[in-house]
Design an enzyme around this catalytic site. Structure first.
Site: not given
Length: 329
Positions: A36-37, A74, A79, A97, A166, A178
């Site tokens: 993770s960042r 991500l 992606h 996806k 989303r 999504d």
């Protein structure tokens, strides 16, 4: 048994709650690292899920020689970027996806795969690996309902959180990207074809700018798939496939529970039979199929060209909705 060692890019919720626990039950892969960042978030997640290594950057995980493949959950707009970076490090990639924001992005991956033919890349449409879908496809292919001519599907949930990815248009949010992509995918899978043309309609959220409801028609030439997906309706999902001699209904088509049986209904003439499947984790089955392709150096079950065709159809649906007309595929 040989295994592949997987690293996870980010502490995304779908990874923490569904995909990683599923992978950890697989027989031919292990989850060795997460990043993770925010390094503290990576460490907390690693401890909670019993993952050996945690990194404070995506680059550090990709530089680890002890990682054979990565799982990329991500946000949608990242992606392709991080799949390409993983490929450049000779890491195989299982990516959530939709793999790209449009078919042009997917084409970038196709070009990269020509440069790195040894690297496997697969889009994570986990539903395809569940026995209920394997059996549905088998029944249709052997003619159990006659020639399938109509598919009807609905998939919805309610999420009005402005901070959720989303609901961020610039990150590839919205209903069609999504969850509607599942409905496009299953239509192409069951009809074993690409639609000739599509018609789309959408309702945009006035605040988020995303498609909170999207309905589409996919014309396969004498066969039709009709679907609706929404990010702001009561949670519901169902798929019906109708043929000349019968019907198949998938009760929980997408979020099949890993700890409870699932059912499909097979109607032939005037009789309806229930087919029950024992509990299984579709994320485990997906991970095993992906790892098997890597270990045996065979094609992944969901090819990059299948991904391109699916995204091309999604793109056409968006174009159709914007132009208010049928769009050829």
């Amino acid at each position: 048994m040989k295994t592949i060692r997987i690293g996870v890019l980010s502490t995304a919720r779908i990874g923490r709650t569904k995909v990683i626990p599923g992978m950890q039950k697989a027989r031919n892969c292990t989850v060795e690292a997460i990043c993770s960042r925010d390094e503290s978030a990576a460490r907390r997640t690693a401890e909670a899920l019993n993952i050996p290594k945690a990194y404070g950057s995506y680059e550090a995980l990709l530089a680890d020689p002890g990682i054979d493949a990565v799982y990329n959950p991500l946000p949608n707009h990242l992606h392709v970027e991080w799949t390409l970076k993983a490929m450049a490090r000779n890491k195989h990639v299982l990516c959530e996806k939709p793999l790209g924001l449009n078919d042009g992005e997917v084409n970038r991956l196709i070009n990269a795969m020509a440069v790195h033919p040894e690297v496997k890349v697969m889009e994570a449409f986990m539903y395809r690996f569940h026995p209920q879908w394997v059996e549905t496809k088998r029944l249709i292919d052997r003619g159990a309902i006659g020639r399938p001519t109509s598919i009807q599907s609905f998939f919805s949930y309610f999420n009005a959180d402005p901070g959720n990815i989303r609901n961020k248009a610039d990150m590839g949010g919205g209903g069609l990207m999504d969850i509607g992509c599942y409905q496009v995918s299953l239509s192409r899978l069951l009809f074993d074809a690409q639609p000739r043309r599509v018609l789309g309609w959408m309702d945009r959220d006035p605040e988020f700018g995303t498609d909170r409801t999207f309905s589409g028609l996919l014309d396969f030439g004498g066969r039709l798939s009709a679907f609706t997906c929404s990010t702001q309706l009561a949670p519901y999902q169902r798929v019906n496939v109708l043929g000349e001699k019968g019907r198949i209904e998938i009760i929980i088509p997408f979020n099949a529970p890993p700890d409870a049986p699932t059912e499909i209904l097979l109607q032939q003439d005037r009789e309806t039979h229930t087919i029950t499947f024992d509990p299984c984790d579709q994320y485990t089955l997906q991970a095993e199929a992906f790892a098997r392709a890597v270990l045996e150096d065979t094609s992944v079950p969901i090819s990059i060209m299948d991904t391109f065709a699916n995204q091309h159809t999604v793109d056409a649906l968006f174009k159709s909705a914007e132009a208010d007309r049928w769009e050829n595929c």
